[in-house]
Structures are given as C-alpha cells and as structure tokens.
Scaffold this motif. Structure first.
Motif, PDB file in Angstrom:
ATOM      1  N   TRP A 135      42.496  32.646  44.213  1.00 10.92           N
ATOM      2  CA  TRP A 135      42.995  33.507  43.378  1.00 10.92           C
ATOM      3  C   TRP A 135      44.317  32.921  42.566  1.00 10.92           C
ATOM      4  O   TRP A 135      45.399  33.284  42.434  1.00 10.92           O
ATOM      5  CB  TRP A 135      43.724  34.740  43.984  1.00 10.92           C
ATOM      6  CG  TRP A 135      42.764  35.669  44.604  1.00 10.92           C
ATOM      7  CD1 TRP A 135      41.388  35.684  44.332  1.00 10.92           C
ATOM      8  CD2 TRP A 135      42.846  37.175  45.288  1.00 10.92           C
ATOM      9  NE1 TRP A 135      40.648  36.763  44.868  1.00 10.92           N
ATOM     10  CE2 TRP A 135      41.538  37.396  45.526  1.00 10.92           C
ATOM     11  CE3 TRP A 135      44.035  37.648  45.924  1.00 10.92           C
ATOM     12  CZ2 TRP A 135      41.416  38.834  46.294  1.00 10.92           C
ATOM     13  CZ3 TRP A 135      43.719  38.836  46.502  1.00 10.92           C
ATOM     14  CH2 TRP A 135      42.411  39.459  46.896  1.00 10.92           C
ATOM     15  N   GLU A 143      47.882  34.535  43.014  1.00  8.46           N
ATOM     16  CA  GLU A 143      47.963  35.937  43.604  1.00  8.46           C
ATOM     17  C   GLU A 143      47.824  35.758  44.895  1.00  8.46           C
ATOM     18  O   GLU A 143      46.767  35.287  45.291  1.00  8.46           O
ATOM     19  CB  GLU A 143      46.969  36.725  42.779  1.00  8.46           C
ATOM     20  CG  GLU A 143      47.006  38.212  43.072  1.00  8.46           C
ATOM     21  CD  GLU A 143      46.542  39.211  42.058  1.00  8.46           C
ATOM     22  OE1 GLU A 143      46.574  38.759  40.667  1.00  8.46           O
ATOM     23  OE2 GLU A 143      46.371  40.297  42.089  1.00  8.46           O
ATOM     24  N   ASN A 186      41.238  38.396  38.868  1.00  9.70           N
ATOM     25  CA  ASN A 186      41.919  38.899  37.897  1.00  9.70           C
ATOM     26  C   ASN A 186      41.927  37.605  36.856  1.00  9.70           C
ATOM     27  O   ASN A 186      42.973  37.126  36.704  1.00  9.70           O
ATOM     28  CB  ASN A 186      43.341  39.282  38.217  1.00  9.70           C
ATOM     29  CG  ASN A 186      43.072  40.483  39.137  1.00  9.70           C
ATOM     30  OD1 ASN A 186      42.375  41.367  38.993  1.00  9.70           O
ATOM     31  ND2 ASN A 186      44.171  40.450  40.199  1.00  9.70           N
ATOM     32  N   LYS A 263      35.035  40.606  38.745  1.00 13.18           N
ATOM     33  CA  LYS A 263      35.991  41.801  38.966  1.00 13.18           C
ATOM     34  C   LYS A 263      35.910  42.712  37.872  1.00 13.18           C
ATOM     35  O   LYS A 263      36.589  42.504  36.809  1.00 13.18           O
ATOM     36  CB  LYS A 263      37.337  41.432  39.626  1.00 13.18           C
ATOM     37  CG  LYS A 263      38.317  42.649  39.892  1.00 13.18           C
ATOM     38  CD  LYS A 263      39.662  42.235  40.237  1.00 13.18           C
ATOM     39  CE  LYS A 263      40.569  43.258  40.676  1.00 13.18           C
ATOM     40  NZ  LYS A 263      41.894  43.131  41.059  1.00 13.18           N
ATOM     41  N   GLU A 267      40.851  47.924  39.203  1.00 16.16           N
ATOM     42  CA  GLU A 267      42.430  47.929  39.014  1.00 16.16           C
ATOM     43  C   GLU A 267      42.596  47.422  37.563  1.00 16.16           C
ATOM     44  O   GLU A 267      43.714  46.616  37.499  1.00 16.16           O
ATOM     45  CB  GLU A 267      42.870  46.986  40.165  1.00 16.16           C
ATOM     46  CG  GLU A 267      42.819  47.294  41.469  1.00 16.16           C
ATOM     47  CD  GLU A 267      43.013  46.428  42.589  1.00 16.16           C
ATOM     48  OE1 GLU A 267      43.650  46.785  43.481  1.00 16.16           O
ATOM     49  OE2 GLU A 267      43.362  45.205  42.273  1.00 16.16           O
ATOM     50  N   ARG A 300      31.601  42.127  42.164  1.00 15.34           N
ATOM     51  CA  ARG A 300      32.274  42.554  43.360  1.00 15.34           C
ATOM     52  C   ARG A 300      32.426  44.228  43.402  1.00 15.34           C
ATOM     53  O   ARG A 300      32.286  44.833  42.385  1.00 15.34           O
ATOM     54  CB  ARG A 300      33.955  42.139  43.196  1.00 15.34           C
ATOM     55  CG  ARG A 300      34.178  40.731  43.627  1.00 15.34           C
ATOM     56  CD  ARG A 300      35.744  40.219  43.123  1.00 15.34           C
ATOM     57  NE  ARG A 300      36.424  40.494  44.250  1.00 15.34           N
ATOM     58  CZ  ARG A 300      37.630  40.881  44.411  1.00 15.34           C
ATOM     59  NH1 ARG A 300      38.141  41.659  43.218  1.00 15.34           N
ATOM     60  NH2 ARG A 300      38.387  41.141  45.288  1.00 15.34           N
ATOM     61  N   ASP A 340      41.137  47.822  51.754  1.00  8.24           N
ATOM     62  CA  ASP A 340      41.707  46.400  51.128  1.00  8.24           C
ATOM     63  C   ASP A 340      42.220  45.547  52.335  1.00  8.24           C
ATOM     64  O   ASP A 340      43.467  45.365  52.392  1.00  8.24           O
ATOM     65  CB  ASP A 340      42.613  46.462  50.231  1.00  8.24           C
ATOM     66  CG  ASP A 340      42.831  45.689  49.447  1.00  8.24           C
ATOM     67  OD1 ASP A 340      42.169  44.657  49.584  1.00  8.24           O
ATOM     68  OD2 ASP A 340      43.872  45.487  48.674  1.00  8.24           O
ATOM     69  N   GLU A 362      33.179  39.489  51.719  1.00 14.37           N
ATOM     70  CA  GLU A 362      34.338  38.817  51.101  1.00 14.37           C
ATOM     71  C   GLU A 362      35.424  39.208  52.049  1.00 14.37           C
ATOM     72  O   GLU A 362      35.905  40.323  52.581  1.00 14.37           O
ATOM     73  CB  GLU A 362      34.769  39.420  49.918  1.00 14.37           C
ATOM     74  CG  GLU A 362      36.250  38.848  49.226  1.00 14.37           C
ATOM     75  CD  GLU A 362      36.547  39.457  48.050  1.00 14.37           C
ATOM     76  OE1 GLU A 362      35.616  39.463  47.217  1.00 14.37           O
ATOM     77  OE2 GLU A 362      37.734  39.848  47.993  1.00 14.37           O
ATOM     78  N   GLU A 368      47.749  38.315  53.059  1.00 16.29           N
ATOM     79  CA  GLU A 368      48.285  39.403  52.198  1.00 16.29           C
ATOM     80  C   GLU A 368      49.099  40.576  53.016  1.00 16.29           C
ATOM     81  O   GLU A 368      50.130  40.977  52.674  1.00 16.29           O
ATOM     82  CB  GLU A 368      47.348  40.116  50.977  1.00 16.29           C
ATOM     83  CG  GLU A 368      48.040  41.239  50.490  1.00 16.29           C
ATOM     84  CD  GLU A 368      47.155  41.674  49.122  1.00 16.29           C
ATOM     85  OE1 GLU A 368      46.165  41.272  49.216  1.00 16.29           O
ATOM     86  OE2 GLU A 368      47.623  42.640  48.574  1.00 16.29           O
ATOM     87  N   TYR A 369      48.047  41.067  53.674  1.00 20.33           N
ATOM     88  CA  TYR A 369      48.499  42.292  54.585  1.00 20.33           C
ATOM     89  C   TYR A 369      48.878  41.782  56.308  1.00 20.33           C
ATOM     90  O   TYR A 369      48.959  42.551  57.076  1.00 20.33           O
ATOM     91  CB  TYR A 369      47.598  43.223  54.748  1.00 20.33           C
ATOM     92  CG  TYR A 369      47.129  43.754  53.409  1.00 20.33           C
ATOM     93  CD1 TYR A 369      48.046  44.743  52.963  1.00 20.33           C
ATOM     94  CD2 TYR A 369      46.013  43.304  52.479  1.00 20.33           C
ATOM     95  CE1 TYR A 369      47.870  45.391  51.530  1.00 20.33           C
ATOM     96  CE2 TYR A 369      45.800  44.179  51.289  1.00 20.33           C
ATOM     97  CZ  TYR A 369      46.833  45.119  50.942  1.00 20.33           C
ATOM     98  OH  TYR A 369      46.366  45.689  49.500  1.00 20.33           O
ATOM     99  N   HIS A 503      53.551  43.876  49.785  1.00 25.23           N
ATOM    100  CA  HIS A 503      52.807  44.148  51.031  1.00 25.23           C
ATOM    101  C   HIS A 503      53.340  43.290  52.155  1.00 25.23           C
ATOM    102  O   HIS A 503      52.512  42.907  53.094  1.00 25.23           O
ATOM    103  CB  HIS A 503      51.369  43.787  50.803  1.00 25.23           C
ATOM    104  CG  HIS A 503      50.696  44.691  49.846  1.00 25.23           C
ATOM    105  ND1 HIS A 503      49.583  44.369  48.871  1.00 25.23           N
ATOM    106  CD2 HIS A 503      51.061  46.042  49.311  1.00 25.23           C
ATOM    107  CE1 HIS A 503      49.378  45.317  48.337  1.00 25.23           C
ATOM    108  NE2 HIS A 503      49.874  46.227  48.549  1.00 25.23           N
ATOM    109  N   ASN A 676      51.373  45.872  42.527  1.00 24.53           N
ATOM    110  CA  ASN A 676      50.693  47.075  42.850  1.00 24.53           C
ATOM    111  C   ASN A 676      50.825  46.867  44.416  1.00 24.53           C
ATOM    112  O   ASN A 676      50.998  45.949  45.192  1.00 24.53           O
ATOM    113  CB  ASN A 676      49.414  47.616  42.524  1.00 24.53           C
ATOM    114  CG  ASN A 676      48.419  46.716  42.819  1.00 24.53           C
ATOM    115  OD1 ASN A 676      48.513  45.356  43.210  1.00 24.53           O
ATOM    116  ND2 ASN A 676      47.118  47.132  42.953  1.00 24.53           N
TER     117      ASN A 676
HETATM  118  C1  BDP Z   1      44.218  43.312  46.476  1.00 25.17           C
HETATM  119  C2  BDP Z   1      45.312  42.708  46.250  1.00 25.17           C
HETATM  120  C3  BDP Z   1      45.138  42.390  44.417  1.00 25.17           C
HETATM  121  C4  BDP Z   1      43.880  41.958  44.159  1.00 25.17           C
HETATM  122  C5  BDP Z   1      42.804  42.910  44.689  1.00 25.17           C
HETATM  123  C6  BDP Z   1      41.234  42.219  44.380  1.00 25.17           C
HETATM  124  O1  BDP Z   1      46.616  43.251  46.270  1.00 25.17           O
HETATM  125  O2  BDP Z   1      46.140  41.500  44.256  1.00 25.17           O
HETATM  126  O3  BDP Z   1      43.888  41.560  43.021  1.00 25.17           O
HETATM  127  O4  BDP Z   1      43.022  43.191  46.020  1.00 25.17           O
HETATM  128  O5  BDP Z   1      40.796  42.018  45.412  1.00 25.17           O
HETATM  129  O6  BDP Z   1      43.986  43.132  47.706  1.00 25.17           O
HETATM  130  O7  BDP Z   1      40.773  42.318  43.211  1.00 25.17           O
END
Ligand code: BDP
Length: 676
Positions: A135, A143, A186, A263, A267, A300, A340, A362, A368-369, A503, A676
C-alpha cells in the motif's frame, strides 16, 4: 603496549559485533562458506540458475548439488523434488524457478540442522499466484505502514538502484512468493504515467530472475485524469482504447507484467458505478485489454456504501448477483472477513457464494488493527482460521482453502494475497517478530496445509537459534499471541472499537456524529442497558442468511454460535449465562484480564531468553513487549470502564482493578494522522 591496547579494543568490540544483530538479514542468516566452493551442477542455464548456484556455493556446507530440469506433468508448475545420498543431492524441477525454490529449501533445512544423508521430499505450491500487496504511495509514504517509508525510491528510479530491491526479491523467493503489487490500492493515476512505468520496468527486471512478477494497482479514473478523456466509463470506446494502448505500452516495457489490482467504488475511489455500470463491466473492460498478454485483473470486493444495510453484508449483496458475468481472467479479491481485518471476524460469506467466478483471499500482514509495529502478534493462526473455515458451499469440507486453491472447483488460475508490512526500516517490518508474519504468509501461500506450529518453529530456528530452550517457550508465545491480542482488545466477537483514523488504541465510546455511522465504534458494539453485541440474526440485520446451511442456523442461534463470535452475531444480555457458567459481563471482564496476564507472562518468558540470542534484538523485543503490556492494560481499562457505564455491574473482585479513569482515557488523542 600499543599492541596490548588493540587487544583490549578488540576484546571490547568483538562481543558487540558478534552479538548485535539488527534483523536486516531476516530468516536468511545463512553461514558463509569460508572458501568459495564450486559444488553445483545444472543442465539448465539462466539468471535464475545463476542465483541458485551462487546461493549454494556461498552458503551450502554439504555435499555436491545437482540442479536438474526433468520431465514433470503439465501442471507441475514450480514444484520440485529433493533426493539425497550421502555423496550427492539432486534437486529436480520442471522450471528454473522450481530449482531455485528447491535450493532455498535446502538452505533452510541446513539452518534447521536437518539430516541430509537420505532426504526425499516433494513440494508443490497450493496457489499459482502468491502475491504481496504494497500500500505504498508515490510520495514514499505507506498507507498503514509501520516500518518506515516505502522501499521503492521513485525519485531515484530508474537510474539509482537501492540494494534492497534485490534483497527484497531474494527474501520473497526464499519462501515462494512470486508476485507483488507495488502501489497502494488507493491508487494514484500517475502510477500509469510513462515515466513511472519506466521506473517500474527497472524493478521488474531486478525481480524477474527471482521469479517475482510485478502488478500494479490502478485508479479507475486514469483515462480521464491521465488521458484527458471526457470520462472513464468502461463502455465508452475511447476509454477502452485508452486502456488497450496503456496495456500495450506496459507490456512493451515489461513483457511478463502480471496485471491490475483494482479498488473501485469503495471508500470514495472512482469506479464503474460512477457511470451506472457494474463491477463486472469495469473488471471485464480491463480483463479484455490484458488478456492477449496473459495478464489478470484482481478486482477487490471490499465495498460498502453509506447505506442502512449492515456493512458486513454489503460485499455479498453486491457481488453475488454478478456471479457468472466476469471474464475468466478476473479474480475477485476478498478480505478474510466481511468488515476489515479485525483481530477476529467471522469469515467473509462471499467465499463459496460465487460459483462461476474465481475467488482469492486478501489477508493483512501489516498490523493495522493489531498493535501496528508495537505488538507481537503471530498471524499464522489467524490466516489458518480463515483458510480452514468450512463454508459448506458444496457440502461439508468446503473450506476456503479448497475453494480458492482449485480443489473444489477447477480454476484456471488460483491466487492468494496479503497486504505487506515491509518498509525501509533496517529490520524491514518494524517489530522483529513481524518478520514472522511476512514469512508465514509466504509459507502458507506455498502450502496451506502447514501448521502454525511448524511455521513458527522453522522461522524461529532460522531467525534466532536452534536452541530448544529458546525455541520452545518463544514458540508458545507466538502460537498464543493472536488469541491474547483478541482477549485484551476485542474478545467474544467484539470488533472495530478502535480509535478512529489511526486504529491504534481503544475508543469504544467513539461516536463520530455527522460522519458515516459505520465508521463509529458504537455502531459495532451496540452496547446499551440490556446488553452488548451486533444483532446479525434473522430478526436483526440478517447477515446470518448469507452463510450456507447449516451455518446460517448455527449462527442464528445464540446457543450454537461459537462463543468467540457471540457478540459478532448477537446482542447478548449482560446476565446471559456463558458455557462456563459465568455471566456475559463477568466473562468479558475475565477475558480482558486474561489478555493482560498473558502479556505479563510473555514478558517474564522473554526476559529469560537473553542468554540465547543477540543483545540488540533481545532488548528491542523486550522494549516492545513493555509497550504491548501497557497497551493491554489501556485496552482493558478503557473497554471495561466504558462498557460498565451500560452494564452497571461490578468488575469481579479477583481481577486486577483498573488503574485509569475513564475520563482521562477519553482524552487521549494520538497524533498519528490518517483519514478514517
Ligand atoms: C482499510 C484501511 C484503509 C484501506 C482500506 C482498503 O483502513 O486504509 O484503504 O482498508 O483495504 O483497512 O481499501
């Protein structure tokens, strides 16, 4: 006297050199042969074979090795056999890459001190495409990256090359990863600009001998933004031509380019729906232009719009009606869970539900979490939990592994992906133990039947030491670490109660009025005076209906729902009796407390490990465990004190009392950025 001083200096410095390791070598800490050897023969010649020869000549301490291209069945792909006698080792494969994989296997076994006198083994990959998703942004940021900036130095490319490009390729090849998406989902349209493609070409050239194909994330609006077209409508012929020309341009530079990751309409990203078209229209347009070159589209399924519908249901709702409409070089890329990458989710009900469309998983390696680069959380058990989940799509035994690897439904192409945790930090992944998650993904992509235990065992031996007094206790930490994180963060099926944006820490009280409800933690836990949890039963959001029988009924019934997902599927009264006889409230308290206790135990175990490994990695891990233990207390206090405002019940007297005030915890605002 002068002499003597030198000795003293050596005496002081040597142990530092010997015992300091910065983690940059990953699991590839092969010994270097003191004298150059020439022990490898091969009936094949290529840059890939040259790499295999170099690796073995430099690092293999045993008998002569024969790398032999042999006759194998059509679909043997990059598998290999290793057969040994005390005098000679033969690696047999259908492709040069198979021989390289066999060579790394040999070196890995050497690291694990295996016996080579009478070896007989055969390996075949579970998936065709074993791909990392980076990413990484074009400005060098990543990211959800926690190990520094991007490895890709776009400013310096194509002329100046970092040595880490090849080291990256080597590390991936050593565990069988054969593909990489270089940029963020993104995606910047600029990724497809001519000057950037020339940079990508150079990376592809470096990765090629290691068997790694390059893919790119593409922005759906590229024709408009980059090409100056009126729109990016997939049914507009000018748009189609733009993509066709772009594909031609890419393949001229990179003849083995893998394809696109997309993607779309997710979002805020552009997509075919902007023009009233479907995901299938969008994916097929790209599939058509890649098809002549053998390229694929990974489209995706991570989509959810600001609607009244439960977020967990949205991908299924949107994609199932499109089943059968996708071209055969499209694979739908599906996150393991329907929300997520949470510490624990029910598996994504889309798996198995697309009967005429290829599906791939995926995963998220980057944490991240899961405490980002601070927490030790070994992810193989999480990956396995998903892969081994039985969807019942085609009767009992329809696991996600079997759906995605072509066993259950013959597939043209099979794939598995994960979001990388790699950055330019010396140790690549921020936390030394996060390397194990990169490793685990590669190993499972190669062979999803491996156990988490086996993976932890080999990784520890290669990365640290073979000493069982180290390996056994630390392996135990690794194997329990995911469940521990679930306990101190989100036990019993709780999910997404993280602080918004970054997060990192807890924010169960988060209620971002004015924003999308499904970006607020209160949307997910639904705590009130009666109880807690998201009602996804038939009388609630009815997400249970997206699962195949008997799972729909199992999840619909609170008595048969596995307790580790009970608050995922049900709104449960505070006094509900759990299987162990405790009330739900007490159970929640004990789970959070258990998470904290486990962390304390990990610290104690780790402190005993000092004698077995280098000082640098020992103390760096020790420092991170300290942060993790502190964070566990933070999570426990924040969640219990906050949920207590609804449950109005006491925290059981035999667990550790909170050390924080809820009001103070609510004031914590980490300045970590992110949208976000
Ligand atoms: C979430 C993330 C975000 C990603 C999104 C994704 O917070 O940054 O862009 O998924 O997978 O987990 O597209």
């Amino acid at each position: 006297m002068q002499h003597f001083r030198h000795y003293i200096l050596l005496f002081l410095i040597l142990p530092l050199i010997a015992f300091a390791e910065d983690g940059s070598q990953l699991w590839l800490r092969y010994p270097v042969n003191p004298k150059p050897r020439n022990i490898v023969n091969s009936n094949s010649k290529s840059p890939t074979i040259e790499i295999a020869k170099k690796e073995l000549n430099q690092h293999w301490a045993g008998q002569a090795v024969d790398l032999k291209i042999d006759k194998f069945p059509e679909n043997y792909k990059d598998g290999y056999k290793i057969v040994s006698t005390p005098k000679k080792i033969s690696i047999l494969a259908k492709t040069d890459l198979g021989l390289l994989y066999g060579s790394y296997h040999l070196l890995n076994l050497q690291q694990q001190k295996a016996d080579f006198s009478n070896l007989k083994l055969e390996e075949k990959p579970s998936y065709d495409v074993r791909i990392l998703n980076h990413w990484d942004n074009l400005d060098g940021t990543i990211e959800r990256g926690y190990a520094g900036h991007s490895l890709w130095k776009w400013e310096d490319l194509p002329n100046k090359l970092s040595p880490r490009y090849e080291e990256y390729a080597r590390a991936n090849a050593s565990i069988g990863i054969n593909a990489t998406v270089l940029n963020n989902v993104n995606a910047s349209p600029n990724m497809l600009r001519e000057d950037y493609l020339k940079k990508v070409k150079v990376l592809a050239d470096i990765f090629r001998p290691y068997g790694i194909k390059v893919y790119l994330s593409v922005n759906f609006s590229s024709p408009k933004v980059l090409g100056g077209l009126q729109n990016s409508d997939p049914l507009n012929q000018d748009v189609q031509k733009w993509w066709k020309d772009k594909a031609a341009e890419i393949y001229k530079l990179i003849p083995d380019f893998g394809g696109f990751l997309v993607k779309a309409n997710s979002e805020g990203q552009p997509g075919p729906q902007d023009y009233g078209r479907t995901h299938a229209d969008g994916a097929n347009m790209m599939a058509d232009v890649l098809k002549p070159y053998g390229g694929i589209v990974m489209w995706r399924a991570f989509v959810y719009s600001p609607s009244k519908e439960d977020r967990a249901k949205q991908a299924h709702l949107e994609f199932v009606p499109l089943d059968g409409k996708f071209k055969d070089n499209v694979i739908i890329q599906i996150k393991n869970g329907p929300i997520d990458f949470q510490p624990r989710e029910a598996f994504n009900p889309l798996f198995g539900a697309l009967r005429k469309t290829s599906e791939m998983v995926e995963f998220q390696i980057t944490q991240e979490y899961l405490g980002q680069a601070n927490h030790l959380v070994f992810l193989a058990p999480l990956f396995k939990e998903t892969l081994d989940s039985d969807t019942f799509s085609d009767g009992k035994g329809s696991t996600i592994a079997k759906i995605t690897d072509g066993t259950l439904r013959p597939a043209k192409l099979t794939a598995i992906s994960a979001v990388a945790n790699i950055g330019e930090d010396k140790n690549w992944t921020g936390h030394h133990f996060a390397q194990a998650n990169w490793y685990a993904f590669g190993r499972l992509a190669w062979n999803h039947d491996l156990s988490s235990k086996q993976i932890a065992d080999e990784w520890l031996k290669m990365t640290f030491t073979n000493n069982k007094d180290f390996v056994n206790p630390v392996k135990e930490i690794m194997l329990t670490s995911r469940e521990t994180a679930v306990d101190y963060m989100m036990p019993l099926g709780l999910h997404h109660i993280f602080a918004g944006g970054h997060h990192y820490g807890p924010e169960p009280w988060g209620d971002y009025k004015g924003g999308r409800p499904d970006w607020s933690p209160v949307y997910y836990h639904q705590a009130n005076a009666e109880g807690i949890g998201f009602d996804r039963t038939k009388t609630g959001s009815n997400a249970v209906s997206q699962y195949f029988p008997p799972l729909n009924e199992i999840y619909n019934n609170i008595k048969t729902t596995p307790e580790n997902l009970i608050l995922w599927f049900h709104h449960v009264p505070w006094d509900y009796r759990m299987k162990d006889g405790k009330t739900l409230w007490d159970e929640l308290c004990y789970k959070y407390d258990l998470g904290v206790h486990e962390m304390r135990d990990y610290q104690k175990t780790w402190d005993k490990m000092q004698a077995y490994i280098d000082q640098q990695r020992f103390s760096e891990v020790q420092d991170k465990l300290k942060i993790q233990a502190k964070d566990a207390v933070w999570w426990k206090d924040a969640c219990l004190l906050y949920f207590q405002t609804f449950s109005k019940r006491p925290i059981p007297s035999d667990i550790e009392k909170p050390v924080h005030q809820l009001e103070d915890l609510k004031k914590i605002k980490l300045n970590m950025g992110h949208h976000n």
